[in-house]
Design a protein around this motif. Sequence first.
Motif, PDB file in Angstrom:
ATOM      1  N   TYR A 384       6.057  -2.705   4.890  1.00 42.25           N
ATOM      2  CA  TYR A 384       5.089  -3.663   5.416  1.00 42.25           C
ATOM      3  C   TYR A 384       4.967  -3.586   6.939  1.00 42.25           C
ATOM      4  O   TYR A 384       4.045  -4.159   7.510  1.00 42.25           O
ATOM      5  N   LEU A 387       1.867  -0.431   7.877  1.00 44.12           N
ATOM      6  CA  LEU A 387       0.548  -0.431   7.252  1.00 44.12           C
ATOM      7  C   LEU A 387      -0.469   0.211   8.181  1.00 44.12           C
ATOM      8  O   LEU A 387      -0.347   0.150   9.399  1.00 44.12           O
ATOM      9  N   VAL A 417       0.015   1.961   3.440  1.00 46.00           N
ATOM     10  CA  VAL A 417      -0.897   1.771   2.327  1.00 46.00           C
ATOM     11  C   VAL A 417      -2.296   2.087   2.830  1.00 46.00           C
ATOM     12  O   VAL A 417      -2.730   1.582   3.857  1.00 46.00           O
ATOM     13  N   TYR A 419      -6.321   1.978   2.878  1.00 45.35           N
ATOM     14  CA  TYR A 419      -7.332   0.987   2.518  1.00 45.35           C
ATOM     15  C   TYR A 419      -8.708   1.642   2.493  1.00 45.35           C
ATOM     16  O   TYR A 419      -8.963   2.628   3.202  1.00 45.35           O
ATOM     17  N   THR A 600      -2.403  -7.703   1.894  1.00 42.04           N
ATOM     18  CA  THR A 600      -1.131  -7.085   1.502  1.00 42.04           C
ATOM     19  C   THR A 600       0.052  -7.898   2.005  1.00 42.04           C
ATOM     20  O   THR A 600       1.014  -8.158   1.267  1.00 42.04           O
TER      21      THR A 600
END
Length: 660
Positions: A384, A387, A417, A419, A600
Amino acid sequence: MSSTIVPDRPRTHQQIPEVVFEEAPSDAAPEYWEEAEPTFWDKVKEAPAWAISLAVHLGLLALLGTFTKAVDLLTTEDIVSLPIEEVQPETFKFETTVQDVIGNDSNLDKPSPSQQLSLAQGQTPAEEATQRLQEEFNVEAPTYEQAVAVQKSDLTAHYEARGATEHTGGTDGAMDRIAFEIETALRNNKVLVTWMFDASLSVQERRNSVAERFENIYKQVGLRGLGEGDTLLTSAVYFGATTTFMIDEPTSDITELTEKIRNIPADETGKEMVFTGIEQVVAKWGKHRTKDRRDMMIVIVTDERGDDFDKMESVIRNLSRMGVRVYCIGNAAVFGKEKGYVTFTWQEGNETFTDDLPVDQGPETFYPELLDIDFWGLTNKDAYNRLSSSYGPYPLNRLTTETGGLYLVVEESARSVKYNYEVMRNYQPDYRPINELDREIATNKAKTALTQASNLMRIDRLTLPVLLFDAESDNTLRAEILEAQKPVAVLDYKIDQVLALLESGSKDRDKLVSPRWRAAYDLAMGRALALKVRLFGYSMMLAEMRTGLKPFENPNSNAWVLEPSHDMKNATPAVRKMAKQAEEHLQRVMNEHAGTPWSTLAEAEYSQAMGWSWREVARPRANAAMRNANDPDAARLLLAEEERRRQMQQRPQPKKKPIL
């Protein structure tokens, strides 16, 4: 003596009879007076008063009518007296040369002859004048490629950033996009392309990829007949702490440059002075733009933001004035973070090792908009913290946006992650000049509160308390709990500061128009409230354990761990209310901003319960392997970081770890 009326000549309708008066005797008879005809004034004197008043008013009205008529005639003549035919054709010429004077002192601030004419005549004559000019002179506006003076208002205006960032899927896709941009420019003018390569070791692979496609894109342009002769010139430099020019003058033969790009020496200073390099490039080769009237493009190949972004504003102003466009082949910034990570690979003997080294890759905004808080109790919190923001680092993305270029994302942030960029287009950072951004933030208390709270967390980052407590003996457990309680008061004070700032802007939250600001504010409120609730429960659990030690049920257990739990039996009504508010803010982020980094983070925060519960574990000894742990889940939760350190100690280290 007697008197008589004697006509001298016959009366006609053209003559007024001449009357001769003689003095009548005082004793004349009444018949004598009846023969005399009354005069005009005698009749007026005998007229009634209302008739005289009517005649006077009619006369005044007639007189006023003549005045009104005269004014109308004068006004009409004044309007008609400004003929369009007096405007000369040579007055309406556009200058396409580079102007040295900009801003309020520029000639561009003065109305043109056609504008002056429209001001004198009004709206309708202005439209007629514009139409006649278009029909008679067929004037075309200058194209973008021509360097024209820019007013000061243009330099501080808002730039629409849609399309300023593109995701190309890698270096090859970025090179194809650059080739297209060169072709488009060549259709209108001669072009100079300057390539600027980051000399950092971490960019070596990307530089080699560019070199492999270098000749191909120039061949592609040549096949279309656009780069013949000296129509397309190329130059190149590489930069680190200093800027090195790889060629003295731009050339149309790029064979020599291709080999030089492959052999750029690594800069080990750890500095990327990209804006200084741009200044030097323009100082050396800007004459091709100002004197030769070539279009000038600068292509930057890097994976960081640059260390001299304090020069950003002055460089942007200069390039915008000259009409120089900047393109960047780079990485996406880490969402809301200054540091990104680049994977470094090295070999020792027959073994290959990799490691993630920190680099300056972000953030994507000028002011912080994200609370830099770790996830308390999650084992995969590193994911996290890495990102992707879907946008480049603010200084370079701002530079490409305001000069009309492109930021081409060829690599997302490490461990990020990905997007959908079509979704992220609605969440673009604000790329207006800093003074405009300051004024915008000051108009909304929610924006002001968010940036202040985020900046507070960036300067004084929170260190969250431990969750694992050794319990080899009761005294050991009490000592560890006492140490854990010490930083709680400081942490609680910092969280109260953050919440006070955010609460001060709550009334203006509904006035936020940008989805980016709404998502950022709601996420900050949700996470700050959740942390406050967890901190309260943490303190209560430690206090209870310290005053009344719990016995182990399993004789092999030797430690206690605090785990997230939905059990909030110790929470006060105020704390329960705070927990509900936190959930509402997090749910709003997930519902309104799905498919974004804010969503997220909100999902991760929401999925973790805000209460705590004790769980006993059999903690492996330092000399025991993790696979021998009695509780695999506990080993994964508690010893992941310890295992990583052990592996790092066991594997060979590079003789000299590079500076990226």
